[in-house]
Design an enzyme around this catalytic site. Structure first.
Site, short mmCIF file in Angstrom:
data_model
loop_
_atom_site.label_atom_id
_atom_site.label_comp_id
_atom_site.label_asym_id
_atom_site.label_seq_id
_atom_site.Cartn_x
_atom_site.Cartn_y
_atom_site.Cartn_z
N ASP A 96 4.20 39.14 33.27
CA ASP A 96 3.82 39.27 31.88
C ASP A 96 5.08 39.64 31.11
O ASP A 96 6.05 40.12 31.69
CB ASP A 96 2.77 40.40 31.80
CG ASP A 96 2.38 40.66 30.37
OD1 ASP A 96 2.23 39.69 29.63
OD2 ASP A 96 2.25 41.84 30.02
N LYS A 97 5.10 39.39 29.83
CA LYS A 97 6.31 39.75 29.10
C LYS A 97 6.18 41.16 28.50
O LYS A 97 6.89 42.07 28.87
CB LYS A 97 6.60 38.74 28.01
CG LYS A 97 7.95 38.96 27.36
CD LYS A 97 8.19 38.00 26.24
CE LYS A 97 7.49 38.41 24.98
NZ LYS A 97 8.08 39.58 24.34
N PHE B 276 -9.10 42.43 15.54
CA PHE B 276 -8.11 41.57 16.18
C PHE B 276 -8.71 41.00 17.46
O PHE B 276 -9.43 41.68 18.18
CB PHE B 276 -6.87 42.40 16.55
CG PHE B 276 -5.83 41.62 17.26
CD1 PHE B 276 -4.91 40.88 16.53
CD2 PHE B 276 -5.77 41.60 18.63
CE1 PHE B 276 -3.94 40.14 17.19
CE2 PHE B 276 -4.81 40.86 19.30
CZ PHE B 276 -3.89 40.12 18.56
N LYS C 190 -3.11 40.59 8.77
CA LYS C 190 -1.82 40.44 9.44
C LYS C 190 -2.07 39.73 10.77
O LYS C 190 -3.14 39.87 11.37
CB LYS C 190 -1.16 41.80 9.66
CG LYS C 190 -1.80 42.70 10.68
CD LYS C 190 -0.83 43.79 11.07
CE LYS C 190 -1.29 44.50 12.32
NZ LYS C 190 -2.03 45.73 12.11
N ASP D 137 2.73 35.87 23.88
CA ASP D 137 3.60 35.94 22.72
C ASP D 137 4.05 34.55 22.31
O ASP D 137 3.86 33.57 23.00
CB ASP D 137 4.83 36.80 23.10
CG ASP D 137 5.22 37.68 21.95
OD1 ASP D 137 4.98 37.26 20.81
OD2 ASP D 137 5.75 38.77 22.21
N ASP E 165 -3.68 40.98 31.62
CA ASP E 165 -3.07 40.50 32.86
C ASP E 165 -3.99 40.65 34.06
O ASP E 165 -3.66 40.20 35.15
CB ASP E 165 -1.77 41.27 33.15
CG ASP E 165 -0.83 41.22 31.98
OD1 ASP E 165 -0.67 40.13 31.43
OD2 ASP E 165 -0.26 42.27 31.62
#
Lengths: 1137, 369
Positions: free
Chosen positions: A404-405, A548, A571, A684, A830
């Site tokens: 995962d980042k 979100f 946003k 991302d 994840d």
């Protein structure tokens, strides 16, 4: 277990009814004609498996379901029933030992579970009965009961919050014990509840229990005598989960909706699917081979026996008559029992003790991971965690690493870097300027300014559009903070304290706004307060939060300002915001966003919209309606959200830096050097992820990037499918067909001869590849895609949904050669890939504990992965592989002489060794050295392993447990077995071996063979041991000494419980014979000769081990980060490019 | 070296951990810094290299070859004489006896075989009988005994173990000693006569004792009711094994060698390892140092031929042998030692050669690294 299965069985029936109806307070409601108390399960939690009564049968049943145990049971039963050469004790005793130990362990665990259960079940709770709280045991709660819970108590079952002692009809809970997230979550009471619960007459309709902790849909009907029934929607924000704890709230009342085993917590406690390691599969394959050997041996012996007996006078010579019973049995029955007898005689070839030893090795071995101080992280004050010890050796076999980042490669420690308002960039300020900013306003930092109003609007948006809570300093926390705040939380910056949010981005943004002068003061009864530049407090009424979610990738709030304006702030990711704002505004911002993204920052775009009264009314109605929906609520909500979030105007964008984890680059480099392919799977956006990859040196300057993203797909102006087709074939040609064929084993990473490829794919493109439209003939896409990926040094998958991550892992896992995969991640997103991969590693990050809970191993930081794989994994693999091979080896050369002996005793199943030796061989004489070896061996020192990642390739692809090494060990065992048997046989051509002319019998024969065997097998291990600690010395020499002492003891006494004193003074007499000594020494030397010889001849092939002392002393310190060679090469390439 | 660098590390960790008052908590949670837990136990790390193994090969070779030669010479110096008296051939004096076999004859068949020794047997001579194709190691046979009965247990005497079937009870009386092994005890009588050059037969004294393991004779085998009592009375109520001509208490006249402690019985009860075996029968003690125990010359072996082996195609032998420190004659050990020693030596030479030739190349390739 059974209960759960029953529940599931009945649950299946129940499921046909989509929802359940609950009568609040168990009172009949006027609307329903007849009140039938619905039957739900009680609130008893049963996590224990056994009761006193069923423990023995059930536990035995469970244990004998294991194929190995069952096999040994069968052997034991055969020994009991059939007249067999060895007494049932020889195999019964070890089996009994194993079974008993396991049963005791499981029984103890179950006792603990019982205790925990009863603690939970007997926990006193207060249930409202006739308006008065009555004390009850927790297990007596029925669905529909109204339960009172006070602060710091855990909820006894899943409750719908009816009433809270707080004024704003909320309560705070922490779900630390459920998902590990220790932040306080706000839950709301059912809207517009009346205060008098006694007179409340209501029903709740909600879905049947399901395990998803974050999903709940329900509807509440409130009946009032003269009004129409009112309907309220219920969502997860109204549901208090069993296991969560009430915080910051004095008292709440809630109605039980799910109880006992139907609570979400209980439903989530279903065991994870068992992962099996590749080594275990190898063991099973070898077992099969040995089973075949065993059966063929038995068949050969049985056949020979009857061939031999058919000769004249051999079946029943006068000196050796059969018993009446034997004479009476039918020939075929006799043949069958003979076959079984041989099976029993040779069954030691598959030893019970191997399973025990392997289990012990895994269990004990895993402690070395938890004990490792290098894994200890002083920040979180935790070390590594091992959730399953079954996969230790798998750590040494990893071929693909999926990482995962966010939070894994990067720290997930967000810092607000810069923002862009209306196209003007407001660059980063250092923290020293903090006070400066606040006092003087941002004017000085804002070089080129956008309009003042825009700035304020932007900052307000940052302050309002989030779900951050201001932490209410309760008495305990306050105290804690005051006493030793900085010490107990040494790393949390002082300013961060006070904000709690589910994602660190939000905190960073709110903090960023604070630096610019807009402070978020908190949310109180739906009113958000912010302090502006003028130090005035502005108040906004929070109307709606459009949450979100990873699909929409944005969130919005609808607020009403004091002046009565209704505003929507939104946003989200640029890709999700840009289509929803006016196109002419986009261009100004887009440039900034992209620039920030290439610098590795996480960008968010901020937009707003002024809602007219009508618009708001429409949106409000839509939202309320969607929230009430029982079915497809998610979809309906999504539709309304999408409808509301349109035609916004873009205000600006933010850039938040997520710093790389410590040593992320070195770790990645080491992994690649070890021959692992590293794939980054992230949600991302591409630019950010790509820059992270460059920063981690997954991509180098010299890497040629192959992009398969929506952008490249749409660039050609053709249909996506066509473009996909072309690109895939193009890439395939480049990466697969043109690639030089021989790449294995070479240090390809640092030689710039071969072009390196990096592959980038995004979620949308992946979806096209994975689920191609049916008309195209693109079932090949998948395999093409896979081949491209496998030929690239690094693969980056961005914009991945959690399930897509798992999909990728699964695809690789099931590809040709079924490579071993490892997933590492820290967040809930994840979990799916952690569960999917062979080895799942959780990083103890900031995003809660879900990844850690579902992982097989958890480590505090990414950098620890290097040691975990390169050192621990490598060692574990070598250890267990050697353990397995050694076990098969030692049992083959144990049983082979016994098999050969059959040819010389008329195939009569006469055992060569005494029963005590047969039993003790695997339990006592030879078990401890190999166990010590398999725990302590370090053929290559840990430092060397860490420095030379390439060593990891030596054991790749299960190198030590393939058929080649297996064959070597088997041949060695056969060779030694032959030597043992025939060496002693030639000695016994004249059995007068003592200097007094007396002769030795068959038990002396067996004892000599056995002595040679024990010494050879132990010394063979000693030869293989490269790391002699005092434990190894103790155990190896101790085992041999024990054998000698035991033999003296066993042969020195007439044992009253033995029917035959076979070994009486046999060992002693053996030692008094010089010839026996000489033959023992000779045979041991001869048996070990090939191994020594091979050891010498093999050396030149593995230069690493020879070099290691020199390297570990010299090279280690200076090149702690990167080997010298590597550095020069990459520097060179840097200058060239 | 390693230890010192590690200590530094430890200190570092300690400093960072205890920077604040919370240092104590850090300490308790941090895994213990013991060598064992950190897998840093001091260890000896031997490596098998040509350098270490080569001397070993040569040493093994140099030790084994002399031992082997010694063994071989010793074995060759042992004098052994073997005679097959089964009586298969018609020419054999025992042919008649071997043909006319029946258990129940009261008159025993005797035959005598003349033989001559070319060399004198100097030291004590051990007389063995050998049987071939006799499966004393057959499972049914091996387990067919009752050690408790043989150890003098009175209960077992009257109620032998079930393992003894079908040699357990005869005519409702327990068999003593029970079981197939005891039942098939070797019962030929062998006598040796020296034929003087002038033709007179001098019987050679054969010692009946000292042929069984001391522990067997004194501990493992015991007469029921102690050695002093009257054996006939003790064994009252038992019957003799089927194939025995006389009961166990009439095996010998010497009370120390009678009943269960009869050494012939004890020797027989130690089942042989292989179907061809020999068992110690008698010992011919050396009389004095001047005359050899068995001088060169002619001898006769008188056999009371009782033991049938023809039915299972067996053979009977009589073996005279001297004994050395390594036991009876067996060239195997000597040859094996010599060959293993030479193999080691040869391998040593080959390895030395290889090492010399390829070792250099190996070194040179190591240097650039």
């Amino acid at each position: 277990m059974l209960r759960r299965r029953l529940n599931r069985l009945f649950g299946g029936d129940e499921k046909r009814v989509d929802s359940r109806t609950i009568y609040v307070g168990n009172r009949p409601c006027p609307a329903t004609e007849t009140f039938i108390p619905p039957k739900f399960c009680d609130n008893r939690i049963v996590s224990s498996k056994y009761t006193i009564w069923n423990f023995l049968p059930k536990n035995l049943f469970e244990q004998f379901r294991r194929i190995a145990n069952f096999y040994f049971l069968i052997i034991f039963l055969v020994q009991v029933i059939v007249d067999t050469p060895t007494s049932p004790v020889t195999s019964g005793l070890p089996l009994f030992f194993v079974i008993t130990v396991t049963a005791i362990k499981q029984g103890y665990e179950d006792w603990l579970r019982h205790k925990a259960d009863s603690e939970v079940n007997k926990y006193p709770v207060r249930v409202l009965e006739d308006g008065q709280p009555a004390r009850k045991d927790s297990e007596k709660i029925k669905v529909g009961d109204i339960v009172e819970v006070v602060e710091d108590e855990t909820f006894p079952c899943d409750l719908i919050l009816l009433q809270s002692s707080r004024d704003d009809d909320t309560c705070f809970v922490t779900t630390a014990s459920l998902d590990g997230e220790s932040n306080h979550k706000t839950h709301y009471t059912v809207p517009d509840m009346e205060k008098d619960l006694q007179s409340l007459s209501a029903t709740i309709e909600c879905e049947q229990p399901q395990p998803d902790l974050y999903k709940f849909v329900g509807r509440m009907h409130i009946y009032k005598p003269e009004h129409d029934p009112a309907v309220r929607s219920l969502g997860p924000e109204n549901l208090l989960l069993k296991g969560a704890t009430l915080k910051n709230t004095k008292k709440i009342y809630g109605v039980a909706v799910y109880t006992g085993m139907e609570t979400k917590m209980a439903l989530n406690y279903q065991g994870k699917s068992q992962k099996r390691s590749a080594v275990e599969k190898s063991i099973n394959a070898f077992l099969l081979v040995y089973l075949c050997i065993l059966i063929s041996k038995a068949v050969v012996c049985t056949t020979l026996k009857y061939v031999w007996q058919s000769q004249d006078g051999q079946d029943e010579p006068w000196y050796n008559q059969k018993t009446e019973k034997e004479k009476g049995t039918i020939l075929y029955v006799k043949m069958f029992t003979d076959f079984l007898s041989f099976m029993v005689l040779f069954n030691f070839i598959i030893p019970v003790s191997m399973y025990v030893t392997v289990e012990m090795q895994k269990f004990l071995g895993s402690f070395f991971i938890t004990w490792d101080r290098d894994f200890f992280d002083p920040e979180i004050e935790e070390g590594a965690l091992v959730n399953t010890s079954d996969l230790n050796e798998e750590l040494g076999q990893v071929e693909y690493v999926f990482t995962d980042k966010t939070g894994t490669l990067t720290q997930n420690n967000m810092e607000f870097i810069e923002c862009c308002i209306d196209g003007f960039q407001y660059t980063a300020f250092s923290s020293e300027l903090d006070s400066f900013c606040v006092t003087d306003g941002p004017v000085s930092t804002f070089q080129e300014k956008a309009g003042r109003e825009k700035e304020e609007l932007f900052l307000r948006a940052l302050c309002l559009c989030h779900t951050v809570q201001v932490k209410e300093a309760g008495p305990d926390e306050l105290g804690g903070d005051q006493v030793d705040g900085p010490a107990s939380e040494p790393l949390r910056p002082a300013e961060q304290r006070g904000f709690i949010a589910s994602s660190p981005d939000e905190v960073a943004l709110v903090k960023g706004a604070m630096r610019y002068g807009f402070t978020f003061l908190g949310l109180e009864s739906k009113t958000m307060k912010i302090k502006n530049w003028q130090n005035d407090v502005e108040e906004y009424e929070l109307l709606h939060v459009l949450n979100f979610d990873p699909v929409r990738r944005r969130m919005s709030v609808i607020v009403r300002s004091k002046s009565g304006d209704t505003l929507l702030f939104c946003k989200g990711a640029d890709s999700s915001i840009f289509p929803r704002v006016r196109p002419e505004e986009v261009e100004r911002i887009r440039m900034h966003v992209q620039r920030s993204a290439t610098e590795g920052y996480r960008t968010l775009c901020v937009a707003y919209k002024r809602l007219s009264v009508d618009e708001y009314a429409a949106a409000d109605a839509g939202l309320r309606e969607a929230r009430l929906a029982l079915q497809d609520r998610e979809e309906k909500l999504m539709a309304v959200y999408n409808q509301v979030e349109t035609a916004m105007s873009l205000i600006g964008a933010t850039a938040v830096e997520d710093r790389l984890q410590e040593e992320a680059a070195q770790t990645m480099e080491a992994l690649q050097g070890a021959g692992m392919k590293v794939w980054v799977l992230t949600g991302d956006k591409m630019e950010t992820a790509k820059s992270t990859c460059y920063a981690c040196r997954l991509f180098r300057r010299s890497t040629e990037l192959l992009e398969l993203t929506v952008r490249t797909l749409e660039s050609g102006g053709r249909r996506r499918e066509e473009m996909l087709h072309d690109l895939l074939f193009d890439f395939h040609r480049k990466a697969v067909q043109d690639a030089p064929p021989a790449r294995a084993g070479v240090n390809r990473s640092w030689s710039s001869a071969n072009p390196e490829y990096g592959f980038i794919v995004d979620g949308a493109a992946l979806a096209l590849v994975m689920n191609p439209s049916p008309d195209t003939n693109c079932s090949r896409y998948r395999s093409l895609f896979l081949q491209i990926c496998q030929n690239c040094t690094a693969v980056l998958c961005c914009r991945m949904a959690p399930l897509q991550k798992a999909q990728i892992v699964k695809m690789v896992k099931n590809s040709k050669g079924s490579p071993i995969t490892l997933s590492i991640g820290d967040g809930a997103n994840d979990v799916s890939m952690i569960l999917e991969a062979h080895v799942g590693i959780g990083v103890k990050g900031k995003e809660g504990r879900q990844a850690v809970r579902n992982s097989d191993y958890a480590i505090p930081k990414l950098k620890h992965l290097r040691k975990l794989l390169l050192a621990h994994g490598h060692l574990y693999y070598i250890r267990i592989a050697h353990l397995v091979q050694y076990f098969f080896y030692k049992n083959l050369c144990f049983i082979l002489p016994q098999f050969l002996y059959q040819f010389f005793c008329g195939c009569s199943q006469q055992p060569l060794y005494d029963a005590a030796y047969l039993t003790m061989y695997n339990i006592c004489f030879t078990s401890m050295p190999i166990l010590a070896y398999s725990l302590l061996e370090q053929q290559i020192a840990i430092e060397v392993l860490l420095d030379n990642a390439t060593l990891y390739r030596d054991i790749a692809k299960n190198a030590m447990l393939r058929w080649g090494p297996f064959l070597y060990w088997t041949v060695l065992a056969v060779f030694q077995g032959l030597i043992f048997f025939f060496g002693v046989k030639y000695l016994f051509s004249n059995p007068a071996l003592q200097d007094n002319g007396q002769v030795f019998g068959n038990w002396s024969y067996g004892t000599i063979v056995f002595t040679v065997l024990v010494f050879t097998v132990t010394l063979k291990l000693a030869l293989d041991t490269r790391h002699w600690t005092w434990i190894n010395h103790f155990v190896i020499w101790g085992s041999l000494a024990f054998y000698v002492v035991f033999s003296f003891f066993w042969g020195g006494i007439i044992w009253p419980f033995l029917k035959q004193q076979r070994l009486y003074f046999v060992f002693f007499n053996m030692l008094s014979s010089v010839s026996a000594w000489l033959v023992i020494i000779l045979l041991i030397v001869l048996s070990l000769l090939p191994d020594i010889l091979l050891g010498v001849l093999r050396k030149p092939r593995g230069p690493h081990t020879q070099q290691k002392p020199a390297q570990s002393s010299g090279g280690h310190h200076q090149t702690s980060d990167r080997p010298l060679l590597m550095r020069t090469f990459s520097d060179e390439s840097n200058t060239v490019m | 070296m390693m230890a010192s660098s590690y200590n530094i590390k430890e200190e570092d960790g300690h400093h960072s951990g205890s920077s604040g008052p919370g240092g104590n908590a850090v300490r308790t949670k941090k895994p213990d810094n013991t060598a064992f837990k950190q897998q840093r136990l001091p260890a000896w790390q031997p490596i098998i290299t040509a350098g270490t193994v080569l001397p070993a090969f040569f040493i093994i070779g140099l030790i084994f070859i002399p031992i082997g030669i010694g063994l071989y010479v010793t074995s060759n110096n042992i004098k052994e004489f073997e005679i097959d008296y089964t009586g298969i051939d018609i020419s054999s004096p025992c042919f008649n006896c071997s043909q006319s076999y029946s258990w129940n004859t009261t008159t025993s068949c005797t035959c005598s075989i003349p033989f001559s020794l070319d060399q004198p047997f100097e030291s004590n001579v051990f007389m063995y009988y050998g049987l071939s194709n006799f499966y004393q190691n057959h499972r049914r046979y091996v387990k067919s005994r009752d050690d408790s009965q043989l150890n003098g247990n009175l209960d077992s005497l009257k109620a032998p173990s079930k393992e003894c079937e079908p040699y357990r009870i005869n005519e409702n009386m327990p068999i003593a000693p029970c079981g197939a092994i005891a039942n098939s005890m070797f019962n030929d009588t062998l006598d040796l006569f020296y034929i003087d050059p002038n033709g007179t037969r001098t019987p050679i004294p054969l010692m009946k004792t000292g042929i069984a393991w001391w522990t067997d004779k004194h501990v493992k085998f015991r007469n029921p009711g102690g050695s002093s009592s009257n054996l006939t009375a003790v064994f009252y109520g038992t019957t003799k094994p089927l194939s025995w001509p006389k009961p166990v208490y009439e095996l010998d006249t010497d009370p120390e060698n009678n009943g269960f402690v009869n050494e012939d019985l004890i020797v027989w009860m130690r089942t042989a390892a292989l179907p061809t075996f020999r068992k110690l029968y008698r010992i011919i003690q050396k009389k004095n140092s001047l005359t050899p125990t068995l001088p060169r010359g002619n001898y006769t072996l008188d056999i009371v031929y009782n033991y049938p082996v023809r039915s299972f195609d067996g053979r009977k032998r009589m073996i005279l042998s001297t004994i050395s420190w390594m036991g009876g004659k067996n060239p195997f050990l000597g040859i094996a030692y010599i060959s293993v020693g030479s193999v080691c030596f040869f391998l040593g030479v080959v390895l030395l050669f290889i090492h010399h030739k390829y070792g250099n190349r190996n070194n040179s390739s190591d240097i650039p690294n």
